[in-house]
Write a protein that holds these residues in place. Structure first.
Motif, PDB file in Angstrom:
ATOM      1  N   VAL A  30     -28.574  11.935   2.927  1.00 29.50           N
ATOM      2  CA  VAL A  30     -29.421  11.186   3.171  1.00 29.50           C
ATOM      3  C   VAL A  30     -30.425  11.526   1.893  1.00 29.50           C
ATOM      4  O   VAL A  30     -31.174  10.573   1.309  1.00 29.50           O
ATOM      5  CB  VAL A  30     -30.367  11.581   4.400  1.00 29.50           C
ATOM      6  N   ILE A  33     -29.229   9.371  -1.098  1.00 26.28           N
ATOM      7  CA  ILE A  33     -29.648   8.137  -1.101  1.00 26.28           C
ATOM      8  C   ILE A  33     -31.157   7.952  -1.283  1.00 26.28           C
ATOM      9  O   ILE A  33     -31.132   6.944  -1.873  1.00 26.28           O
ATOM     10  CB  ILE A  33     -29.255   7.420   0.316  1.00 26.28           C
ATOM     11  N   VAL A  34     -31.948   8.798  -0.867  1.00 23.40           N
ATOM     12  CA  VAL A  34     -33.454   8.590  -1.147  1.00 23.40           C
ATOM     13  C   VAL A  34     -33.563   8.690  -2.690  1.00 23.40           C
ATOM     14  O   VAL A  34     -34.555   8.014  -3.367  1.00 23.40           O
ATOM     15  CB  VAL A  34     -34.308   9.466  -0.825  1.00 23.40           C
ATOM     16  N   ALA A  37     -32.113   5.653  -4.717  1.00 19.37           N
ATOM     17  CA  ALA A  37     -32.955   4.184  -4.269  1.00 19.37           C
ATOM     18  C   ALA A  37     -33.925   4.093  -5.433  1.00 19.37           C
ATOM     19  O   ALA A  37     -34.731   2.865  -5.473  1.00 19.37           O
ATOM     20  CB  ALA A  37     -33.616   4.355  -2.937  1.00 19.37           C
ATOM     21  N   THR A 227     -26.463   0.135  11.952  1.00 19.65           N
ATOM     22  CA  THR A 227     -25.905   0.838  10.591  1.00 19.65           C
ATOM     23  C   THR A 227     -24.207   0.577  10.427  1.00 19.65           C
ATOM     24  O   THR A 227     -23.690   0.842   9.644  1.00 19.65           O
ATOM     25  CB  THR A 227     -26.046   2.126  10.702  1.00 19.65           C
ATOM     26  N   SER A 251     -25.618  -3.531   1.672  1.00 19.46           N
ATOM     27  CA  SER A 251     -25.975  -2.436   1.139  1.00 19.46           C
ATOM     28  C   SER A 251     -24.368  -1.884   0.577  1.00 19.46           C
ATOM     29  O   SER A 251     -24.273  -1.222  -0.535  1.00 19.46           O
ATOM     30  CB  SER A 251     -26.309  -1.181   2.119  1.00 19.46           C
ATOM     31  N   SER A 265     -28.419   1.752  -2.466  1.00 19.86           N
ATOM     32  CA  SER A 265     -29.496   2.826  -1.962  1.00 19.86           C
ATOM     33  C   SER A 265     -30.468   2.252  -1.392  1.00 19.86           C
ATOM     34  O   SER A 265     -31.177   3.021  -0.243  1.00 19.86           O
ATOM     35  CB  SER A 265     -29.330   3.899  -2.926  1.00 19.86           C
ATOM     36  N   ALA A 266     -31.176   1.651  -2.121  1.00 24.00           N
ATOM     37  CA  ALA A 266     -32.863   1.020  -1.873  1.00 24.00           C
ATOM     38  C   ALA A 266     -32.525   0.228  -0.543  1.00 24.00           C
ATOM     39  O   ALA A 266     -33.355   0.360   0.453  1.00 24.00           O
ATOM     40  CB  ALA A 266     -33.131   0.307  -2.946  1.00 24.00           C
ATOM     41  N   LEU A 269     -31.769   2.591   2.441  1.00 24.82           N
ATOM     42  CA  LEU A 269     -33.305   3.208   2.728  1.00 24.82           C
ATOM     43  C   LEU A 269     -34.188   2.446   3.500  1.00 24.82           C
ATOM     44  O   LEU A 269     -34.694   2.970   4.521  1.00 24.82           O
ATOM     45  CB  LEU A 269     -33.866   3.808   1.454  1.00 24.82           C
ATOM     46  N   VAL A 272     -32.763   2.376   6.865  1.00 22.29           N
ATOM     47  CA  VAL A 272     -33.233   3.647   7.614  1.00 22.29           C
ATOM     48  C   VAL A 272     -34.758   3.607   8.143  1.00 22.29           C
ATOM     49  O   VAL A 272     -34.775   4.095   9.392  1.00 22.29           O
ATOM     50  CB  VAL A 272     -33.112   4.868   6.764  1.00 22.29           C
ATOM     51  N   VAL A 273     -35.541   3.134   7.406  1.00 23.18           N
ATOM     52  CA  VAL A 273     -36.942   3.071   7.805  1.00 23.18           C
ATOM     53  C   VAL A 273     -36.948   1.957   9.098  1.00 23.18           C
ATOM     54  O   VAL A 273     -37.825   2.136  10.045  1.00 23.18           O
ATOM     55  CB  VAL A 273     -37.828   2.322   6.791  1.00 23.18           C
TER      56      VAL A 273
END
Length: 298
Positions: A30, A33-34, A37, A227, A251, A265-266, A269, A272-273
């Motif tokens: 995680v 990935i952040v 991004a 996901t 992705s 990755s963006a 992300l 995820v949001v």
């Protein structure tokens, strides 16, 4: 020091391996990935920060609006099928069918796809939707003198909803079956003595009793569908064109086919949001905070 070891030594030994695995396989990815991004990392593996450039690129991506709609459509329909079919199977095998052995056999058969490798499961669906006259669906159509159809090309979204929905229902079936079995039998006997119809027993006794499992399965399956992409990848590869492409698969394609690791990755992300927002909404709608509070009875 001795007191510290006596207090935390045993918990560290018992929980340490688990926490290490969680850190390596969940927390570290995680964080990675952040970071990715906000870079333009590609096949050259260069870590150059580019700020919000990937997110600006998403805003102008001509395919993203269609992919977002596909994701909403896919998740909504598949989730509805998962919950409705899972609850129906649980009612059938634990309430309507009185022989426990028969219900156990039905649940076991329905669980077989879940314990089978995904490739084997999708191969069966590819055989079912085979566009030739040897496909299962077209063989059934020929019985009624209907011409062969290429269902995967004509109705690809329906195909992936069916493939994911039928296997996903097995999870809800097991949870709901356990919840229904935990309901005291005296409630059913009292309801029948009072002349309650089967519909009243289901909606006034069973459904309220399985409210917590119903909410849990709904939230769990929602996050899982947002996901997951392996069945879509194996069945349609996101095609034709972008008709079955969802955010999770997009992705994956951007990162591992186009080698746009930063952009992929963006997208992940953002997904995820979206998952966090959906979790918060469902948490408030279901009132889960009230259900996990301690009892008022001392």
């Amino acid at each position: 020091m001795v007191g510290f070891l006596q207090k935390w030594g045993l918990p560290a030994v018992l929980l340490g391996p688990f926490l290490i695995l969680i850190t390596i396989f969940f927390i570290a990815p995680v964080v990675l990935i952040v970071i990715l991004a906000f870079t333009n990392m590609d096949s050259s593996m260069v870590w150059d920060l580019n700020g919000l450039l990937n997110f600006k690129k998403m805003a102008s991506d001509p395919n993203l609006s269609e992919i977002m709609l596909n994701t909403v459509f896919y998740v909504t329909l598949t989730l509805s099928l998962n919950i409705f079919l899972g609850l129906s199977l649980a009612l059938l095998t634990t309430y309507f069918i009185k022989q426990e052995s028969v219900g156990l056999i039905i649940r076991t058969i329905w669980m077989l796809p879940r314990i089978s490798p995904p490739v084997v499961y999708i191969l069966l669906w590819l055989w079912f939707f085979d566009p030739s006259e040897y496909g299962v669906l077209n063989s059934l159509r020929m019985i009624f003198d209907m011409p062969p159809a290429n269902f995967l090309a004509d109705q690809p979204m329906t195909a992936i909803v069916l493939a994911n929905g039928l296997i996903g229902a097995s999870y809800g079936m097991i949870i709901f079956s356990a919840a229904i079995k935990s309901i005291p039998g005296d409630l059913f006997m009292a309801a029948r003595v009072d002349g309650a119809a089967e519909r009243s027993i289901i909606f006034d006794i069973i459904i309220p009793a399985v409210k917590w499992p119903l909410m849990f399965v709904t939230l769990w399956q929602l996050l899982s569908l947002l996901t997951s992409y392996e069945y879509i990848l194996l069945l349609t590869k996101g095609g034709p064109l972008f008709e079955t492409e969802v955010l999770a698969l997009y992705s994956y394609h951007k990162a591992f086919q186009s080698f746009e690791y930063g952009y992929g990755s963006a997208v992940a992300l953002v997904l995820v949001v979206i998952a966090l927002i959906c979790t918060f909404i469902f948490w408030r709608i279901f009132g889960m905070d009230k259900m996990i509070k301690s009892s008022r009875i001392e």
